[in-house]
Design an enzyme around this catalytic site. Structure first.
Site, mmCIF file in Angstrom:
data_model
loop_
_atom_site.group_PDB
_atom_site.id
_atom_site.type_symbol
_atom_site.label_atom_id
_atom_site.label_comp_id
_atom_site.label_asym_id
_atom_site.label_seq_id
_atom_site.Cartn_x
_atom_site.Cartn_y
_atom_site.Cartn_z
ATOM 1 N N GLY A 173 71.406 -14.065 110.929
ATOM 2 C CA GLY A 173 70.478 -14.890 110.153
ATOM 3 C C GLY A 173 70.448 -16.335 110.620
ATOM 4 N N ARG A 192 69.943 -8.996 114.828
ATOM 5 C CA ARG A 192 71.144 -8.501 114.172
ATOM 6 C C ARG A 192 71.827 -7.335 114.891
ATOM 7 N NH1 ARG A 192 71.946 -10.819 109.252
ATOM 8 N NH2 ARG A 192 70.172 -11.926 108.400
ATOM 9 N N ASP A 212 81.073 -11.561 111.525
ATOM 10 C CA ASP A 212 80.923 -10.329 112.304
ATOM 11 C C ASP A 212 80.663 -10.612 113.781
ATOM 12 O OD1 ASP A 212 81.357 -8.518 110.356
ATOM 13 O OD2 ASP A 212 79.266 -7.824 110.183
ATOM 14 N N LYS A 266 78.691 -20.054 112.538
ATOM 15 C CA LYS A 266 77.383 -20.232 111.913
ATOM 16 C C LYS A 266 77.270 -19.364 110.678
ATOM 17 C CE LYS A 266 74.736 -17.288 111.845
ATOM 18 N NZ LYS A 266 74.002 -16.039 112.002
ATOM 19 N N THR A 267 76.813 -19.884 109.594
ATOM 20 C CA THR A 267 76.282 -19.131 108.457
ATOM 21 C C THR A 267 76.036 -20.067 107.284
ATOM 22 O OG1 THR A 267 76.671 -17.516 106.705
ATOM 23 C CG2 THR A 267 78.614 -18.386 107.768
ATOM 24 N N ASP A 324 75.939 -19.123 104.413
ATOM 25 C CA ASP A 324 76.720 -18.606 103.283
ATOM 26 C C ASP A 324 78.037 -19.347 103.072
ATOM 27 O OD1 ASP A 324 74.699 -16.800 103.148
ATOM 28 O OD2 ASP A 324 75.868 -15.050 103.739
#
Lengths: 557, 557
Positions: free
Chosen positions: A84, A148, A179, A205-206, A208
């Site tokens: 993402g 992804r 992941d 990176k994220t 979240d």
């Protein structure tokens, strides 16, 4: 595909393009590598060590001031955006580009297209200075696209190696979440084992915010995304407090952890914010959550305040133990009876499900609003599993609270009006132009990745620390990815993976929230953060997230 | 209620509070009134004149530089926020406050609470300097709240007069949309007729942008709200263009006119934007719209682009002639058969409706997705009418396009993937902190209202013009409200009302859009405007809306 010319740009984009990310002072000096002691994985040391014989136990690295500028040969580097989008990705690539050009102006950078699949299928483009300059300080991953595809089989690794060799690429930078970085490490280990002479470096990176630990302070994109969501929530709260007639239920992206909801709550001071990790830890049911919200609605109504805001993390239902059981039984049942179920008339499906679930789960299923119950049985992924991200948890809560309030009214426990509006914020923040924090942090992450490459490292994640201090004081280096790993069951298999950072209930950000939430529930203490600013005073433009500020301050809550 | 102390403020709020709105140079000088020729209403002159004998035919007013500063007695003024929130409302009040204090420091300002109802029920509070200073340049209407009570009966006017007399208030400023300003004019006429000695002045507010004409350039709030929506849409477009796998259907607030959708389209260059006024003018059906979208989806798919953005104005279904007929028959039928309908089993309601509609409408009703069809029959307002604002038009289009594409696939006319995500933006923008444009425009509107009061005017709307020029060159004055009126059927009665400004299909903003949309549909020409900036260079911070810029430029499209 991937047009970079003739893009019409907004004025802000044009002016913002010339922003020069602030950099740690060390990055302007001659750099030398300093290696710490050997490291261990967070747990399951023996297994991880066995799986990663070539990349286990590496030291943490810090770059310090050196004396002599090293001459380095030209190095061709590949870069992949994985998973993402997160604000700042383009700046990681810009920092990486500037870093390898600084090592040697003849170095080249290749971007693999649409995520890991670009490596496997040999789709790439060279990223030259003119392209890089088009993407400095802007949001999105559109410079090369993202995807992804999981990069986790040796067949893929070997296919990838062919194109890397063809392009004479000796290092690959993978920008991704937990992941993707796990897979970066598996790839690093594999290339090392077969002496492929390709280094692999990861970048955290994220949006979240669940890729962090004692050493990595934050994943990039979290700061910007939370600021965008907080801008929106703040605007909604101001509206809410002006018209004084709606309860807004706002779902926020972030399935695995509630960092985004928590950060937004710290920024905007809503009336209610649900933290999934707390629900799970306290073994609370959906009913408990509904009653908690309904009680606050009732108490505010008794003060004449028939309005409010509720923040809901996207992944909530998976953290409610009883809902998890229900979903799990539904997955099991529908996986084995898919064809049969599909042939049942639409209007009979509900009854069919109720008849076939265990008593306990049937009771919960029955209590759900029909539309939501239907989402649990109809919207399934190719593996037959419920697509939790499609469950409209914000509507679920709004509808069930409404029902509960009707019951409370009949019991004389609630007098008030209850009108709801629901929202879901996710795609609005993933591709925003990075805040100064993320623009600076990402540029340094990319530049540091180049330094790690220059120093021959593999299996490392780029590391930028001390980021609550002024940028000049930031510390750069690398952390061995194996250090963050443990063994976990994922999709039915025990695997080595980077441990996800969930919201810690004994952590200061949560405690800061928990110590104030009862006040926020009843008083209207809304804060309105407003939009991200790029040109104003530093205290407006350069602040890191509240989460990070609280974690780094010594305040106890 | 209406706590103004101890609000915790974001840093941006604190710093932004000290922004001093730029003002027209005339506002810094000695002001003199200049009156034009008598005016006429836009149409139905005889009827309007008859209904407004005391406020009809007044001249347009412009304030110009004078020679001698007039001494004015202290004046007590009341202010009301009416209807939906719009960014800048607080600055109108701040400008009004500074304006009446400038006339005489002993002037006082009273705010009526929660809209017109505050006047009727005598709920008010005095707005003193310390309160005003808390609300300069911030969004929301929370200084005194707002409400939708219609102020349109003599009983209400007389009740209101009591509190005005009690507070010695000789002028009332009503900040509202077309309806509220119509009522302001009726009130002005009434108070004049009974010699109440209370002036009434209106201010043009609405994010929808439909209160404007040859003289009023824009309503306040439109600029800010559109910028917030465009920020979000831009972010979504960047996401869309990075992951390349979703079609985003984005509904935008604005029931009566499509100005917001049009302005956002001009800012972000989406693949598709539907303009309600065009649909109506061309007598297009829902089916036409679905086919139009599906064709573009198919064409993009043939280029490998299985992603895109569609902007949809909130009021669309009411502009589709066939849908309007359906809704009207449904309203009629359900109004007369409410009890009977309610007793029908949920699962039989659809069939019941189909059996009782005319053949033509039944066909359309049957073509709608079930959830949407249900919204048409279940969610009704207290008058039994469909609540159009609750219809999820964005989902309606997404679902119907999906179905159409399935058909096209079977006919060999479409090969591609079609995944959709839907959004609705409205509450996110109504209470944003005003852009510099709205902050400046609103302050001037309020200050000018004070000047109109000082000059004894009533039945006027505050007027600020030439707003695409630098603020120092802006022109201030007043426009008689009767001048904007015509006779229209509203809720079954012929009434004098301010003519709503719809999107003109021969206007330059629409033509600018129409001349480019076929390009935007197929190419990916997204623009990413980014968040509103308050501190940067003027070309970023001070630009008016594209709509206004295009209207004022002499470019032909």
């Amino acid at each position: 595909m991937f047009k970079t010319n003739n893009m019409k740009k907004s004025i802000l984009q044009i002016v913002r393009a010339s922003y020069e990310p602030k950099v740690p002072k060390i990055m302007k000096r001659v750099i030398e590598i300093q290696e710490g002691n050997p490291t261990e994985s967070v747990s399951d040391q023996e297994e991880i060590k066995k799986l990663f014989p070539n990349t286990y136990g590496l030291p943490i690295i810090q770059f310090v001031e050196g004396t002599e500028k090293k001459q380095r040969p030209p190095t061709n580097v590949g870069v992949i955006l994985s998973g993402g989008q997160a604000p700042g990705g383009h700046n990681v690539i810009a920092g990486l580009f500037d870093g390898i050009k600084n090592m040697n102006p003849d170095s080249r950078l290749y971007g693999f297209l649409m995520g890991p699949v670009g490596l496997i299928e040999h789709k790439y483009k060279e990223l030259t200075a003119d392209i890089i300059n088009e993407y400095r300080n802007v949001g999105g991953f559109d410079i090369i696209g993202s995807g992804r595809t999981k990069l986790d089989t040796e067949e893929q690794f070997n296919k990838g190696l062919k194109v890397l060799k063809k392009l004479n690429v000796s290092a690959l930078v993978i920008i991704g979440g937990d992941d993707s970085n796990t897979n970066a490490c598996i790839l690093a280990e594999y290339y090392k084992r077969i002496n492929a002479n390709v280094q692999v470096i990861g970048c955290p990176k994220t949006i979240d915010g669940d890729l962090k630990n004692g050493i990595i302070e934050t994943s990039f994109g979290f700061d910007t995304a939370c600021k965008v969501y907080s801008e929106m929530i703040g605007n909604i709260q101001r509206d809410c407090n002006s018209s004084r007639k709606y309860w807004h239920f706002i779902k926020l992206m972030g399935r695995s952890a509630s960092h985004i909801a928590l950060e937004c709550a710290l920024q905007v001071q809503p009336n209610i914010c649900i933290i999934s990790e707390e629900i799970e830890a306290k073994n609370q049911s959906l009913d408990d959550i509904i009653q908690y919200i309904a009680n606050i609605v009732a108490q505010r109504a008794s003060n004449g305040d028939n309005f409010g805001t509720v923040l809901v993390p996207e992944g909530l239902v998976e953290f409610i133990p009883t809902m998890k059981n229900l979903i799990s039984e539904l997955n099991e049942y529908l996986a084995h009876n898919e064809t049969e179920f599909k042939c049942i008339k639409h209007s009979k499906q509900r009854k069919h499900i109720l008849d076939n679930l265990s008593h306990e789960n049937a009771k919960i299923y029955e209590s759900l609003p029909e539309t939501i119950a239907r989402q649990l049985t109809l919207d399934r992924d190719p593996h037959g599993n419920v697509q939790v991200s499609l469950i409209e948890t914000e509507k679920l809560l709004a509808e069930m609270v409404k029902k509960r309030l009707e019951k409370m009214t009949s019991e004389g426990k609630y007098i008030g009006r209850f009108s709801t509006i629901t929202h879901f914020f996710g795609y609005e923040g993933r591709c925003a132009a990075p805040s100064n924090y993320d623009a600076d942090y990402c540029y340094s992450l990319g530049y540091t990745a180049a330094e790690l490459i220059g120093n021959g490292k593999t299996g490392y994640m780029s590391l930028v620390r001390n980021t609550t201090a002024p940028v000049s004081e930031w510390i750069i280096g690398g952390i061995p990815i194996t250090m963050m790993m443990n063994m976990e069951r994922r999709h039915g298999k025990i695997k080595p993976v980077i441990q996800k950072a969930l919201v810690k209930l004994d952590g200061m950000p949560f405690r800061a929230f928990a110590s104030q939430r009862d006040q926020w529930a009843i008083n209207t203490d809304y804060v309105y953060p407003g939009p991200i600013q790029y040109f104003g005073p530093s205290e407006i433009c350069d602040q890191p997230s509240k989460t990070l500020q609280i974690e780094k301050s010594n305040t106890d809550y």
